[in-house]
Design a protein around this motif. Structure first.
Motif, PDB file in Angstrom:
ATOM      1  N   ILE A   1       0.845  -1.204   0.000  1.00 50.09           N
ATOM      2  CA  ILE A   1       0.000   0.000   0.000  1.00 50.09           C
ATOM      3  C   ILE A   1       0.883   1.258   0.000  1.00 50.09           C
ATOM      4  CG2 ILE A   1      -1.722   1.329   1.303  1.00 50.09           C
ATOM      5  CD1 ILE A   1      -2.897  -1.353   2.230  1.00 50.09           C
ATOM      6  N   GLY A   2       1.931   1.261   0.834  1.00 47.65           N
ATOM      7  CA  GLY A   2       2.842   2.406   0.899  1.00 47.65           C
ATOM      8  C   GLY A   2       3.477   2.676  -0.456  1.00 47.65           C
ATOM      9  N   MET A   3       3.878   1.613  -1.133  1.00 46.22           N
ATOM     10  CA  MET A   3       4.502   1.737  -2.446  1.00 46.22           C
ATOM     11  C   MET A   3       3.530   2.338  -3.458  1.00 46.22           C
ATOM     12  SD  MET A   3       7.340   1.517  -3.612  1.00 46.22           S
ATOM     13  CE  MET A   3       8.668   0.569  -2.986  1.00 46.22           C
ATOM     14  N   VAL A   4       2.298   1.796  -3.482  1.00 42.51           N
ATOM     15  CA  VAL A   4       1.285   2.273  -4.430  1.00 42.51           C
ATOM     16  C   VAL A   4       1.016   3.762  -4.216  1.00 42.51           C
ATOM     17  CG1 VAL A   4      -1.178   2.130  -5.028  1.00 42.51           C
ATOM     18  CG2 VAL A   4       0.185   0.035  -4.824  1.00 42.51           C
ATOM     19  N   PHE A   5       0.844   4.147  -2.939  1.00 45.76           N
ATOM     20  CA  PHE A   5       0.523   5.551  -2.665  1.00 45.76           C
ATOM     21  C   PHE A   5       1.687   6.488  -2.983  1.00 45.76           C
ATOM     22  CE2 PHE A   5      -3.291   4.035  -0.708  1.00 45.76           C
ATOM     23  CZ  PHE A   5      -4.161   5.101  -0.827  1.00 45.76           C
ATOM     24  N   SER A   6       2.924   6.073  -2.627  1.00 45.13           N
ATOM     25  CA  SER A   6       4.062   6.962  -2.898  1.00 45.13           C
ATOM     26  C   SER A   6       4.292   7.100  -4.404  1.00 45.13           C
ATOM     27  CB  SER A   6       5.317   6.475  -2.182  1.00 45.13           C
ATOM     28  OG  SER A   6       5.605   5.142  -2.518  1.00 45.13           O
ATOM     29  N   LEU A   7       4.082   6.006  -5.154  1.00 41.05           N
ATOM     30  CA  LEU A   7       4.180   6.081  -6.622  1.00 41.05           C
ATOM     31  C   LEU A   7       3.104   7.015  -7.170  1.00 41.05           C
ATOM     32  CD1 LEU A   7       4.885   2.408  -7.799  1.00 41.05           C
ATOM     33  CD2 LEU A   7       6.215   4.436  -8.419  1.00 41.05           C
ATOM     34  N   PHE A   8       1.891   6.855  -6.624  1.00 37.92           N
ATOM     35  CA  PHE A   8       0.769   7.684  -7.064  1.00 37.92           C
ATOM     36  C   PHE A   8       1.079   9.175  -6.856  1.00 37.92           C
ATOM     37  CE2 PHE A   8      -3.099  10.027  -5.870  1.00 37.92           C
ATOM     38  CZ  PHE A   8      -3.834   9.900  -7.046  1.00 37.92           C
ATOM     39  N   PHE A   9       1.574   9.516  -5.657  1.00 32.48           N
ATOM     40  CA  PHE A   9       1.837  10.940  -5.382  1.00 32.48           C
ATOM     41  C   PHE A   9       3.035  11.460  -6.180  1.00 32.48           C
ATOM     42  CE2 PHE A   9      -0.877  10.173  -1.628  1.00 32.48           C
ATOM     43  CZ  PHE A   9      -1.773  11.201  -1.844  1.00 32.48           C
ATOM     44  N   SER A  10       4.053  10.618  -6.373  1.00 29.05           N
ATOM     45  CA  SER A  10       5.189  11.028  -7.196  1.00 29.05           C
ATOM     46  C   SER A  10       4.721  11.340  -8.608  1.00 29.05           C
ATOM     47  CB  SER A  10       6.253   9.920  -7.250  1.00 29.05           C
ATOM     48  OG  SER A  10       6.744   9.663  -5.956  1.00 29.05           O
TER      49      SER A  10
ATOM     50  N   LEU B   1       1.590  12.065  -9.476  1.00 31.36           N
ATOM     51  CA  LEU B   1       0.659  13.196  -9.400  1.00 31.36           C
ATOM     52  C   LEU B   1       1.399  14.527  -9.485  1.00 31.36           C
ATOM     53  CD1 LEU B   1      -2.463  13.758  -8.811  1.00 31.36           C
ATOM     54  CD2 LEU B   1      -1.747  14.131  -6.450  1.00 31.36           C
ATOM     55  N   TYR B   2       2.538  14.609  -8.750  1.00 31.83           N
ATOM     56  CA  TYR B   2       3.313  15.856  -8.753  1.00 31.83           C
ATOM     57  C   TYR B   2       4.294  15.911  -9.915  1.00 31.83           C
ATOM     58  CZ  TYR B   2       1.355  16.689  -4.134  1.00 31.83           C
ATOM     59  OH  TYR B   2       0.493  16.888  -3.104  1.00 31.83           O
ATOM     60  N   GLY B   3       4.326  14.854 -10.729  1.00 30.80           N
ATOM     61  CA  GLY B   3       5.189  14.809 -11.906  1.00 30.80           C
ATOM     62  C   GLY B   3       6.668  14.918 -11.586  1.00 30.80           C
ATOM     63  N   ILE B   4       7.094  14.239 -10.507  1.00 32.77           N
ATOM     64  CA  ILE B   4       8.497  14.276 -10.109  1.00 32.77           C
ATOM     65  C   ILE B   4       9.074  12.859 -10.147  1.00 32.77           C
ATOM     66  CG2 ILE B   4       8.402  16.351  -8.663  1.00 32.77           C
ATOM     67  CD1 ILE B   4       7.864  14.512  -6.262  1.00 32.77           C
ATOM     68  N   SER B   5      10.400  12.746 -10.085  1.00 31.96           N
ATOM     69  CA  SER B   5      10.975  11.406 -10.011  1.00 31.96           C
ATOM     70  C   SER B   5      10.643  10.821  -8.631  1.00 31.96           C
ATOM     71  CB  SER B   5      12.482  11.435 -10.241  1.00 31.96           C
ATOM     72  OG  SER B   5      13.074  12.416  -9.430  1.00 31.96           O
ATOM     73  N   TYR B   6      10.651   9.473  -8.542  1.00 32.03           N
ATOM     74  CA  TYR B   6      10.079   8.804  -7.377  1.00 32.03           C
ATOM     75  C   TYR B   6      10.667   9.250  -6.029  1.00 32.03           C
ATOM     76  CZ  TYR B   6       8.755   5.310  -3.993  1.00 32.03           C
ATOM     77  OH  TYR B   6       8.282   4.706  -2.874  1.00 32.03           O
ATOM     78  N   VAL B   7       9.784   9.585  -5.116  1.00 29.91           N
ATOM     79  CA  VAL B   7      10.171   9.831  -3.719  1.00 29.91           C
ATOM     80  C   VAL B   7       9.181   9.100  -2.802  1.00 29.91           C
ATOM     81  CG1 VAL B   7      11.388  12.049  -3.904  1.00 29.91           C
ATOM     82  CG2 VAL B   7       8.884  12.020  -3.806  1.00 29.91           C
ATOM     83  N   PRO B   8       9.664   8.565  -1.699  1.00 31.65           N
ATOM     84  CA  PRO B   8       8.753   7.838  -0.806  1.00 31.65           C
ATOM     85  C   PRO B   8       7.956   8.783   0.095  1.00 31.65           C
ATOM     86  CG  PRO B   8      10.972   7.740   0.058  1.00 31.65           C
ATOM     87  CD  PRO B   8      11.058   8.469  -1.246  1.00 31.65           C
ATOM     88  N   SER B   9       8.465   9.988   0.308  1.00 34.68           N
ATOM     89  CA  SER B   9       7.787  10.936   1.194  1.00 34.68           C
ATOM     90  C   SER B   9       8.243  12.358   0.837  1.00 34.68           C
ATOM     91  CB  SER B   9       8.100  10.585   2.653  1.00 34.68           C
ATOM     92  OG  SER B   9       7.291  11.337   3.520  1.00 34.68           O
ATOM     93  N   THR B  10       8.115  13.283   1.778  1.00 32.61           N
ATOM     94  CA  THR B  10       8.410  14.699   1.506  1.00 32.61           C
ATOM     95  C   THR B  10       9.921  14.959   1.376  1.00 32.61           C
ATOM     96  OG1 THR B  10       8.522  15.108   3.875  1.00 32.61           O
ATOM     97  CG2 THR B  10       6.394  15.469   2.815  1.00 32.61           C
ATOM     98  N   PRO B  11      10.289  16.086   0.756  1.00 34.67           N
ATOM     99  CA  PRO B  11      11.717  16.455   0.666  1.00 34.67           C
ATOM    100  C   PRO B  11      12.372  16.537   2.048  1.00 34.67           C
ATOM    101  CG  PRO B  11      10.413  17.870  -0.758  1.00 34.67           C
ATOM    102  CD  PRO B  11       9.435  17.040   0.015  1.00 34.67           C
ATOM    103  N   ALA B  12      11.641  17.077   3.023  1.00 39.69           N
ATOM    104  CA  ALA B  12      12.178  17.188   4.384  1.00 39.69           C
ATOM    105  C   ALA B  12      12.536  15.810   4.934  1.00 39.69           C
ATOM    106  CB  ALA B  12      11.159  17.876   5.288  1.00 39.69           C
TER     107      ALA B  12
END
Lengths: 115, 148
Positions: free
Chosen positions: B18-27, B29-40
Motif C-alpha cells: 500500500i505504501g509503495m502504491v501511494f508513494s508512486l501515485f503521489f510522485s 501526481l506531482y510529476g516528479i521522479s520517485y520519492v517515498p515521502s516529503t523532501p524534508a
C-alpha cells in the motif's frame, strides 16, 4: 462411531460424578464450555459430556446452532435475539434465561436457519 | 504464536504494498521522479536510498500494527462498544506516531486528522450496529415462522 450412534438414537451420554445418564437431545437446551469441560444443560440439570464443542457441531442435528466459540444452542428453545445498547447480542430462551451471541457467528446462524 | 508471526508477515507485506502504491501515485501526481515521502523526510534521512529503506520499514510496521490491532475485535468477552473504543485509542496513538514518522502530514494538521479519525470510527460503529440489527430481525422473523 459415536456420531452414528447419536444420529440413530438421538441421545448423548451425560455424566454427573460417577453417574451416567442417556440424555435425549430434544430435551437439551444448550451445550457450553465451563472450566474446560463441555456441559449439556436442560430444564433442571447440567451434565458433563465427553465431546468437545467442535465435535458436537459436526454431529448434532441442525436445530443445534453454534452461537459462540464456547456454546451451542437448541434453537427450538430460543425465544428471540436482541441487540443491547453496547452492541452485544443477547439470546433469550423460552424460559427467559439468556446468553450472548458472538457477532462472528451471526452469518452462520442465518445460514442454518435458511436465510 | 505461530499464527501471530504469520499474520505479522502478511501485514508487513500488505503495508509495504500500500505504501509503495501511494508513494508512486503521489510522485506521479506531482510529476516528479520517485520519492517515498516529503523532501524534508528525504533530507532528514540523508538521501533517497535511506529514505526509501526507512519508509518501507515504517509501512511494514503500519501493516503489522493494523493486522494485530484487529485482534481487539476478537476479545469476545468485551462488548462491541468496548472493542471499538479500545481499538480507537490503540490505533489513534499508534498510527498517529507512525504516520508522523513517515512524514505524511505536519504536526499542526493533528486537529483535522483527529476529526477524520473520530468520524471514521463513528460511521463504522453505526454501520456495524445497523447490520447487526438487520440480521437479528431476520433471525427473529425466522424463529417466529418456525413456531407457527
Amino acid at each position: 462411531m459415536i456420531a452414528d450412534e447419536l444420529q440413530q438414537q438421538n441421545i448423548i451420554f451425560g455424566y454427573q460424578g460417577s453417574k451416567v445418564c442417556p440424555l435425549k437431545l430434544d430435551q437439551i437446551i444448550h451445550f457450553y464450555t465451563s472450566d474446560h469441560y463441555v456441559m449439556a444443560g436442560n430444564d433442571d440439570n447440567t451434565y458433563r459430556v465427553k465431546q468437545r464443542i467442535y465435535q458436537l457441531v459436526k454431529m448434532l442435528p441442525t436445530k443445534f446452532i453454534q452461537i459462540s466459540s464456547g456454546e451451542i444452542v437448541n434453537f427450538e428453545d430460543v425465544d428471540h435475539l436482541e441487540i443491547v445498547k453496547n452492541g452485544t447480542i443477547k439470546l433469550v430462551f423460552n424460559d427467559h434465561h439468556f446468553t450472548f451471541v458472538s457477532r462472528r457467528y451471526v452469518p452462520k446462524i442465518k445460514e442454518r436457519l435458511g436465510l | 504464536m505461530n499464527k501471530v508471526i504469520k499474520k505479522s508477515f502478511f501485514g508487513f507485506c500488505i503495508g509495504v504494498t500500500i505504501g509503495m502504491v501511494f508513494s508512486l501515485f503521489f510522485s506521479k501526481l506531482y510529476g516528479i521522479s520517485y520519492v517515498p515521502s516529503t523532501p524534508a523526510f528525504i533530507n532528514h534521512w540523508g538521501g533517497l536510498t535511506n529514505a526509501v529503506l526507512v519508509s518501507v520499514i515504517l509501512w511494514g510496521v503500519i501493516g503489522i500494527f493494523w493486522t494485530l490491532g484487529a485482534y481487539i475485535y476478537k476479545i469476545t468477552a468485551w462488548s462491541e462498544l468496548k472493542q471499538t473504543v479500545v481499538h480507537f485509542f490503540v490505533s489513534y496513538i499508534g498510527f498517529t506516531i507512525l504516520a508522523l514518522l513517515c512524514g505524511w502530514f505536519p504536526l499542526h494538521w493533528i486537529p483535522y486528522y483527529t476529526i477524520i479519525f473520530v468520524i471514521t470510527y463513528v460511521i463504522n460503529w453505526f454501520v456495524s450496529y445497523n447490520i447487526n440489527k438487520k440480521n437479528i430481525n431476520e433471525i427473529n422473523q425466522a424463529l417466529k415462522q418456525q413456531r407457527e
